[in-house]
Design a protein around this motif. Structure first.
Motif, PDB file in Angstrom:
ATOM      1  N   GLN A 164      82.281  73.201  31.196  1.00 24.23           N
ATOM      2  CA  GLN A 164      83.423  72.371  31.575  1.00 24.23           C
ATOM      3  C   GLN A 164      83.087  70.934  31.227  1.00 24.23           C
ATOM      4  OE1 GLN A 164      84.399  72.752  35.734  1.00 24.23           O
ATOM      5  NE2 GLN A 164      86.564  73.000  35.317  1.00 24.23           N
ATOM      6  N   VAL A 165      83.921  70.299  30.424  1.00 27.73           N
ATOM      7  CA  VAL A 165      83.670  68.926  29.988  1.00 27.73           C
ATOM      8  C   VAL A 165      84.745  68.013  30.583  1.00 27.73           C
ATOM      9  CG1 VAL A 165      83.479  67.353  28.040  1.00 27.73           C
ATOM     10  CG2 VAL A 165      82.572  69.681  27.854  1.00 27.73           C
ATOM     11  N   LEU A 166      84.286  67.012  31.326  1.00 26.60           N
ATOM     12  CA  LEU A 166      85.202  65.993  31.823  1.00 26.60           C
ATOM     13  C   LEU A 166      85.004  64.752  30.970  1.00 26.60           C
ATOM     14  CD1 LEU A 166      87.197  64.750  33.789  1.00 26.60           C
ATOM     15  CD2 LEU A 166      85.278  64.215  35.305  1.00 26.60           C
ATOM     16  N   GLU A 167      86.047  64.322  30.285  1.00 31.70           N
ATOM     17  CA  GLU A 167      85.981  63.138  29.432  1.00 31.70           C
ATOM     18  C   GLU A 167      86.736  61.986  30.113  1.00 31.70           C
ATOM     19  OE1 GLU A 167      86.275  63.803  25.094  1.00 31.70           O
ATOM     20  OE2 GLU A 167      86.862  65.853  25.634  1.00 31.70           O
ATOM     21  N   ARG A 168      86.016  60.902  30.387  1.00 32.24           N
ATOM     22  CA  ARG A 168      86.637  59.725  30.996  1.00 32.24           C
ATOM     23  C   ARG A 168      86.531  58.568  30.009  1.00 32.24           C
ATOM     24  NH1 ARG A 168      88.526  57.681  35.688  1.00 32.24           N
ATOM     25  NH2 ARG A 168      88.199  59.611  36.867  1.00 32.24           N
ATOM     26  N   ASP A 169      87.692  58.048  29.596  1.00 31.30           N
ATOM     27  CA  ASP A 169      87.733  56.939  28.658  1.00 31.30           C
ATOM     28  C   ASP A 169      87.877  55.636  29.429  1.00 31.30           C
ATOM     29  OD1 ASP A 169      88.297  55.068  26.619  1.00 31.30           O
ATOM     30  OD2 ASP A 169      89.025  56.703  25.341  1.00 31.30           O
ATOM     31  N   LEU A 170      86.777  54.922  29.554  1.00 31.91           N
ATOM     32  CA  LEU A 170      86.747  53.699  30.342  1.00 31.91           C
ATOM     33  C   LEU A 170      87.405  52.522  29.627  1.00 31.91           C
ATOM     34  CD1 LEU A 170      83.034  53.989  31.521  1.00 31.91           C
ATOM     35  CD2 LEU A 170      85.082  54.624  32.824  1.00 31.91           C
ATOM     36  N   ALA A 171      87.606  52.654  28.319  1.00 36.42           N
ATOM     37  CA  ALA A 171      88.174  51.561  27.529  1.00 36.42           C
ATOM     38  C   ALA A 171      89.693  51.655  27.437  1.00 36.42           C
ATOM     39  CB  ALA A 171      87.562  51.534  26.141  1.00 36.42           C
TER      40      ALA A 171
END
Length: 212
Positions: free
Chosen positions: A37-44
């Motif tokens: 399970q991959v959680l991708e968080r784009d902080l930009a």
């Protein structure tokens, strides 16, 4: 491996070498661990809100973790706690880390929750896990004749260590502005380096054409 947290701090992911390489790494992980399970968080592109005065005040009191003021901080910490591997893509901005990544750290570095203050200093409360950091820069800061300092590495070692994360793996993507052949060679070396790491052993070594 069941869970991975991927953080992007590049303000221009479409043209970022590091962003695309991070995507390749996640692909390699999915290939080696089909159920991951991959959680991708784009902080930009989806920035976190600035810390509020109420949040700062709550840190100085014995405010319960479930208090509404800590809701976002708690959510980010839970994401981190759930991960077995952390992947960070970030450019080196003005000799150090970009503001988006610094703000994430400000939310997850929380006294009494992710670190304890002791007589000997701050002690991390999180379980250690592998952390892979892709550090992109237009110039060079690690070669013998480099003319710019690198405060990114020392700061991240200290900040992540305060959480209890010490298994850090830095991959430097330097000299990405200028001669395309130099960028090509940099990425080839980075892929080779990362393919030797167990989580990314399925990483393809074929080149891609991109630019940060």
């Amino acid at each position: 491996m069941k869970t991975v947290l991927s953080l992007n701090a590049s303000p221009r992911p479409v043209s970022s070498h590091g962003y695309r390489l991070a995507g390749e790494l996640l692909g390699a992980l999915r290939h080696g661990h089909p159920g991951v399970q991959v959680l991708e968080r784009d902080l930009a592109t989806e920035p976190l809100p600035p810390l509020s005065a109420d949040y700062a005040a709550a840190l100085t009191r014995r405010t319960p973790c479930e208090a509404p003021v800590f809701a976002l901080s708690e959510a980010l910490i839970v994401e981190l706690e759930a991960s077995e591997l952390l992947l960070i893509n970030a450019p080196l901005h003005n000799f150090t880390l970009p503001a988006a990544l610094k703000l994430w750290l400000d939310y997850v570095l929380r006294i009494g929750r992710t670190f304890a203050a002791t007589a000997e200093g701050k002690v991390g409360l999180l379980a250690d896990r592998p952390v892979y950091l892709l550090v992109g820069s237009g110039g060079r800061h690690r070669v013998p004749d480099a003319r710019q300092p690198d405060f990114f590495t020392s700061y991240l070692r200290h900040a992540l260590g305060t959480l209890g994360l010490f298994d850090l793996h830095f991959c430097y993507l330097e000299g990405l502005v200028g001669d395309p052949r130099s960028s090509f060679d940099t990425l080839a070396r980075a892929r080779l380096q990362l393919s030797r790491e167990v989580p990314f052993r399925h990483l393809a070594l074929s080149p891609t054409t991109v630019s940060e």
